[in-house]
Design a protein around this motif. Structure first.
Motif, PDB file in Angstrom:
ATOM      1  N   ARG A  71       7.142  74.366   2.823  1.00 19.61           N
ATOM      2  CA  ARG A  71       7.065  73.736   1.509  1.00 19.61           C
ATOM      3  C   ARG A  71       5.666  73.135   1.312  1.00 19.61           C
ATOM      4  O   ARG A  71       4.964  72.816   2.283  1.00 19.61           O
ATOM      5  CB  ARG A  71       8.102  72.616   1.372  1.00 19.61           C
ATOM      6  CG  ARG A  71       9.555  73.057   1.418  1.00 19.61           C
ATOM      7  CD  ARG A  71       9.952  73.855   0.189  1.00 19.61           C
ATOM      8  NE  ARG A  71      11.397  74.100   0.101  1.00 19.61           N
ATOM      9  CZ  ARG A  71      12.036  75.053   0.727  1.00 19.61           C
ATOM     10  NH1 ARG A  71      11.375  75.854   1.562  1.00 19.61           N
ATOM     11  NH2 ARG A  71      13.350  75.216   0.544  1.00 19.61           N
ATOM     12  N   VAL A  72       5.279  72.979   0.042  1.00 16.08           N
ATOM     13  CA  VAL A  72       4.024  72.317  -0.273  1.00 16.08           C
ATOM     14  C   VAL A  72       3.963  70.963   0.438  1.00 16.08           C
ATOM     15  O   VAL A  72       4.929  70.193   0.415  1.00 16.08           O
ATOM     16  CB  VAL A  72       3.879  72.133  -1.796  1.00 16.08           C
ATOM     17  CG1 VAL A  72       2.785  71.111  -2.127  1.00 16.08           C
ATOM     18  CG2 VAL A  72       3.553  73.456  -2.471  1.00 16.08           C
ATOM     19  N   GLY A  73       2.848  70.698   1.093  1.00 12.32           N
ATOM     20  CA  GLY A  73       2.670  69.453   1.837  1.00 12.32           C
ATOM     21  C   GLY A  73       2.767  69.630   3.336  1.00 12.32           C
ATOM     22  O   GLY A  73       2.266  68.788   4.087  1.00 12.32           O
ATOM     23  N   ASP A  74       3.417  70.722   3.788  1.00  9.29           N
ATOM     24  CA  ASP A  74       3.477  70.975   5.225  1.00  9.29           C
ATOM     25  C   ASP A  74       2.085  71.304   5.758  1.00  9.29           C
ATOM     26  O   ASP A  74       1.272  71.942   5.091  1.00  9.29           O
ATOM     27  CB  ASP A  74       4.411  72.148   5.533  1.00  9.29           C
ATOM     28  CG  ASP A  74       5.874  71.809   5.307  1.00  9.29           C
ATOM     29  OD1 ASP A  74       6.206  70.613   5.246  1.00  9.29           O
ATOM     30  OD2 ASP A  74       6.686  72.748   5.181  1.00  9.29           O
ATOM     31  N   VAL A  75       1.829  70.875   6.987  1.00  9.96           N
ATOM     32  CA  VAL A  75       0.598  71.234   7.680  1.00  9.96           C
ATOM     33  C   VAL A  75       0.919  72.387   8.630  1.00  9.96           C
ATOM     34  O   VAL A  75       1.832  72.278   9.458  1.00  9.96           O
ATOM     35  CB  VAL A  75       0.016  70.055   8.464  1.00  9.96           C
ATOM     36  CG1 VAL A  75      -1.197  70.496   9.282  1.00  9.96           C
ATOM     37  CG2 VAL A  75      -0.362  68.921   7.525  1.00  9.96           C
ATOM     38  N   VAL A  76       0.219  73.486   8.471  1.00  5.05           N
ATOM     39  CA  VAL A  76       0.439  74.666   9.307  1.00  5.05           C
ATOM     40  C   VAL A  76      -0.709  74.788  10.305  1.00  5.05           C
ATOM     41  O   VAL A  76      -1.883  74.686   9.932  1.00  5.05           O
ATOM     42  CB  VAL A  76       0.532  75.941   8.448  1.00  5.05           C
ATOM     43  CG1 VAL A  76       0.539  77.181   9.323  1.00  5.05           C
ATOM     44  CG2 VAL A  76       1.794  75.895   7.587  1.00  5.05           C
ATOM     45  N   VAL A  77      -0.366  74.992  11.560  1.00  7.12           N
ATOM     46  CA  VAL A  77      -1.350  75.195  12.622  1.00  7.12           C
ATOM     47  C   VAL A  77      -1.211  76.636  13.113  1.00  7.12           C
ATOM     48  O   VAL A  77      -0.145  77.018  13.626  1.00  7.12           O
ATOM     49  CB  VAL A  77      -1.152  74.198  13.775  1.00  7.12           C
ATOM     50  CG1 VAL A  77      -2.200  74.428  14.860  1.00  7.12           C
ATOM     51  CG2 VAL A  77      -1.223  72.761  13.260  1.00  7.12           C
ATOM     52  N   ILE A  78      -2.262  77.411  12.941  1.00  8.57           N
ATOM     53  CA  ILE A  78      -2.227  78.844  13.267  1.00  8.57           C
ATOM     54  C   ILE A  78      -2.727  79.091  14.682  1.00  8.57           C
ATOM     55  O   ILE A  78      -3.743  78.535  15.115  1.00  8.57           O
ATOM     56  CB  ILE A  78      -3.099  79.658  12.281  1.00  8.57           C
ATOM     57  CG1 ILE A  78      -2.666  79.410  10.835  1.00  8.57           C
ATOM     58  CG2 ILE A  78      -3.052  81.146  12.615  1.00  8.57           C
ATOM     59  CD1 ILE A  78      -1.330  79.958  10.484  1.00  8.57           C
ATOM     60  N   ARG A  79      -1.987  79.953  15.375  1.00 14.95           N
ATOM     61  CA  ARG A  79      -2.420  80.484  16.669  1.00 14.95           C
ATOM     62  C   ARG A  79      -2.333  82.002  16.624  1.00 14.95           C
ATOM     63  O   ARG A  79      -1.412  82.548  16.009  1.00 14.95           O
ATOM     64  CB  ARG A  79      -1.540  79.956  17.809  1.00 14.95           C
ATOM     65  CG  ARG A  79      -1.697  78.469  18.080  1.00 14.95           C
ATOM     66  CD  ARG A  79      -0.743  78.011  19.170  1.00 14.95           C
ATOM     67  NE  ARG A  79      -0.902  76.582  19.462  1.00 14.95           N
ATOM     68  CZ  ARG A  79      -0.060  75.867  20.192  1.00 14.95           C
ATOM     69  NH1 ARG A  79       1.023  76.452  20.701  1.00 14.95           N
ATOM     70  NH2 ARG A  79      -0.273  74.588  20.410  1.00 14.95           N
ATOM     71  N   GLY A  80      -3.266  82.654  17.273  1.00 11.40           N
ATOM     72  CA  GLY A  80      -3.251  84.111  17.288  1.00 11.40           C
ATOM     73  C   GLY A  80      -4.428  84.674  16.512  1.00 11.40           C
ATOM     74  O   GLY A  80      -5.475  84.039  16.396  1.00 11.40           O
ATOM     75  N   GLU A  81      -4.239  85.870  15.970  1.00 16.60           N
ATOM     76  CA  GLU A  81      -5.337  86.546  15.287  1.00 16.60           C
ATOM     77  C   GLU A  81      -5.246  86.356  13.781  1.00 16.60           C
ATOM     78  O   GLU A  81      -4.162  86.428  13.187  1.00 16.60           O
ATOM     79  CB  GLU A  81      -5.324  88.047  15.613  1.00 16.60           C
ATOM     80  CG  GLU A  81      -6.572  88.770  15.124  1.00 16.60           C
ATOM     81  CD  GLU A  81      -6.622  90.218  15.584  1.00 16.60           C
ATOM     82  OE1 GLU A  81      -7.615  90.616  16.236  1.00 16.60           O
ATOM     83  OE2 GLU A  81      -5.668  90.966  15.283  1.00 16.60           O
ATOM     84  N   MET A  82      -6.389  86.065  13.155  1.00  6.66           N
ATOM     85  CA  MET A  82      -6.482  86.081  11.703  1.00  6.66           C
ATOM     86  C   MET A  82      -7.687  86.943  11.320  1.00  6.66           C
ATOM     87  O   MET A  82      -8.539  87.249  12.154  1.00  6.66           O
ATOM     88  CB  MET A  82      -6.595  84.670  11.124  1.00  6.66           C
ATOM     89  CG  MET A  82      -7.859  83.931  11.484  1.00  6.66           C
ATOM     90  SD  MET A  82      -8.098  82.414  10.488  1.00  6.66           S
ATOM     91  CE  MET A  82      -6.648  81.484  10.900  1.00  6.66           C
ATOM     92  N   HIS A  83      -7.746  87.317  10.046  1.00  6.08           N
ATOM     93  CA  HIS A  83      -8.754  88.269   9.592  1.00  6.08           C
ATOM     94  C   HIS A  83      -9.451  87.722   8.356  1.00  6.08           C
ATOM     95  O   HIS A  83      -8.789  87.282   7.411  1.00  6.08           O
ATOM     96  CB  HIS A  83      -8.104  89.610   9.249  1.00  6.08           C
ATOM     97  CG  HIS A  83      -7.102  90.057  10.275  1.00  6.08           C
ATOM     98  ND1 HIS A  83      -7.453  90.699  11.441  1.00  6.08           N
ATOM     99  CD2 HIS A  83      -5.743  89.906  10.327  1.00  6.08           C
ATOM    100  CE1 HIS A  83      -6.364  90.956  12.155  1.00  6.08           C
ATOM    101  NE2 HIS A  83      -5.318  90.472  11.491  1.00  6.08           N
ATOM    102  N   THR A  84     -10.784  87.740   8.362  1.00  5.24           N
ATOM    103  CA  THR A  84     -11.507  87.286   7.185  1.00  5.24           C
ATOM    104  C   THR A  84     -11.504  88.373   6.118  1.00  5.24           C
ATOM    105  O   THR A  84     -11.477  89.564   6.417  1.00  5.24           O
ATOM    106  CB  THR A  84     -12.960  86.904   7.509  1.00  5.24           C
ATOM    107  OG1 THR A  84     -13.694  88.073   7.879  1.00  5.24           O
ATOM    108  CG2 THR A  84     -13.025  85.872   8.626  1.00  5.24           C
TER     109      THR A  84
END
Length: 516
Positions: A343-356
């Motif tokens: 939901r809006v307001g949650d803080v998400v912490v990403i692990r793994g691969e992301m792509h620009t």
């Protein structure tokens, strides 16, 4: 002037990596005015940390180092041709050393020159004066805030604030509207330079000249001084806040200048600059090319008081509804069920691969297959500063770019490739919001300009595609850990950006009545 090239290199490095003292004080005042336990407060804490990190690492504060613009005053007899050659050499060196991102792009072919040189770049303005020293000023103004520049032709009917006539009150309305229309897309809290009069070209030039004034100076023109004070007091009542998250601090500085105009023309030009207000200047000894004085206070003289632990404890003890969002760790690839739970307001912490992915990639993917499987993937709107050595590529700066440019493409690309999360800054529009609902996606707002803060979360460069687009537009495959961003558009039709825009439009209407 054998030392002039080295002096220009030093000027570029200092401007790119170390915010001057007057800007730092303005950011500190903004932090003192904002509740540290809100989204905007946390953003300002991240900004303060990033400023310190850039200085310590001698790396770009923001990955978008803009179009280097030099304003040079020379005594009679100075060899401007040789000075320009030296500046070109210094720009090439600074680009090679990762202090500038290669930003010079052919407007017809899209090809990146790779060294920041090309027709019209860098921008160099010379003017003779009667003093004996050479005065060189440099501003690095990124594309995100450059895109929020705006010019008004009076009289005009302005959204939310009504008729603006050819008088001081009409100018007031234009400036208030300029702050409103920027929202968070120009990396607020920002600074604005305003040019009154001139023609379309000289008006914008005057507006940018105002950005070279010291933040704490007082306008010598009484009416303009009053207008600057009015804007600083009331623009912050619009509630746009840092990064457009809502809050008390939207504007950190306002400087206004005026020049004569044609009877038929009345332009008000506004140059918007992000919080990463990178401008510096030096005085040069003409006989040697050596720096004799720096024209803005050194950044190291002003401490940023960045304390992430204190901010975190304030959030934990806060009663504010705004900061009640959860912190959710997501490992890529991400499932639709995981996204639907956010939901809006949650803080998400990403692990793994992301792509620009930026403008060139989004346009390409509309009609072509992706080079890798993007199902469950995260796309990061980012054009990083990259360096290569014998061990491979390394990320030197990697903050988000303004996302709204991808609005014509984003929804279709989300659904076509199964992408689950988009990271950027400033939010996106109704087409993307609808696609997030239909497909099961989320938009995550990172802190604009915080290029060092995010670069430290990138542990490895796994590869790259489309280098023919140039380093900023290439598709970089990055292994990340601890990459945090805030959900500002979710899969349930909620958009913080739309809410803040509507709220600030309502507040803008409060300033319709004449003041001057």
């Amino acid at each position: 002037m054998k030392l002039f090239e080295e002096s220009m290199y030093r000027l570029i490095v200092e401007t790119s990596t170390n915010l001057p003292g007057d800007v730092r004080r303005a950011v500190n005042r903004g932090r003192a005015s904002e509740d540290a336990a809100t989204r905007a407060g946390l953003a300002l804490t991240t900004i303060a940390q990033n400023i310190e990190m850039a200085e310590q690492e001698v790396s770009p504060i923001c990955q978008d180092t803009g179009m280097p613009t030099f304003i040079i005053h020379t005594p009679v007899g100075a060899n401007q041709i040789e000075m320009k050659k030296a500046i070109y050499s210094a720009v090439i060196r600074a680009t090679k050393d990762g202090k500038l991102r290669p930003n010079s792009v052919d407007s017809l072919t899209g090809a990146n020159s790779g060294d920041n040189l090309g027709p019209g770049t860098p921008v160099i303005h010379f003017e003779q004066w009667e003093q004996e020293k050479v005065d060189v000023r440099l501003i690095l103004k990124g594309g995100g805030c450059e895109n929020k520049n705006i010019q008004y032709s009076l009289p005009a009917e302005l959204e939310g604030i009504g008729k603006a006539g050819r008088d001081l009150d009409g100018i007031r309305k234009c400036i208030m509207h300029a702050v409103y229309q920027a929202q968070g897309q120009g990396c607020s809290a920002g600074f604005i330079g305003v040019g009154i009069g001139g023609d379309r070209t000289t008006g914008y030039d005057l507006a940018k000249q105002q950005l070279f004034r010291h933040v704490d100076d007082v306008n010598p023109h009484e009416d303009l001084a009053k207008l600057e004070d009015y804007i600083m007091e009331n623009a912050n009542k619009l509630g746009i806040g840092t990064m457009g998250f809502g809050g008390e601090v939207t504007l950190l500085g306002c400087k206004i200048g005026a020049m004569n105009r044609l009877p038929a023309s009345f332009f008000v030009s506004v140059a918007y600059n992000c919080w990463a207000f990178r401008r510096q200047g030096v005085l040069i000894e003409p006989s040697t090319g050596e720096i004799t004085d720096w024209l803005y206070e050194a950044g190291s003289e002003v401490h940023m008081e960045a304390n992430a632990e204190t901010a975190a404890s304030q959030v934990e003890s806060s009663d504010s509804d705004e900061v009640k969002g959860r912190e959710v760790v997501l490992q890529t690839p991400i499932s639709e069920d995981q996204i639907r739970s956010l939901r809006v307001g949650d803080v998400v912490v990403i692990r793994g691969e992301m792509h620009t992915g930026r403008d060139a990639l989004h346009k390409y993917l509309m009609d072509h297959d992706a080079p890798i499987d993007l199902n469950g993937a995260v796309i990061y709107h980012c054009g990083p500063v990259m360096m290569k050595d014998e061990e491979g590529w390394h990320v030197k700066a990697a903050g988000p770019t303004t996302s709204i440019r991808e609005e014509p493409y984003q929804g279709d690309i989300l659904k076509k490739f199964g992408i689950r999360a988009v990271i950027g800054k400033g939010g996106m529009g109704p087409q993307t919001l609808q696609a997030l609902q239909e497909h099961g996606g989320v938009y995550l707002n990172a802190i604009g300009g915080a290029a060092q803060y995010y670069a430290r979360c990138i542990k490895k460069v796994n590869g790259v595609d489309f280098m023919e687009f140039g380093i900023p537009e290439a598709m970089w495959h990055l292994e990340v850990d601890g990459f945090a961003a805030i959900v500002t558009m979710d899969s349930h039709g909620n958009s913080l950006h739309a809410d803040v825009s509507k709220d600030s439009a309502d507040k803008l209407a409060m300033f319709k009545e004449p003041v001057f």
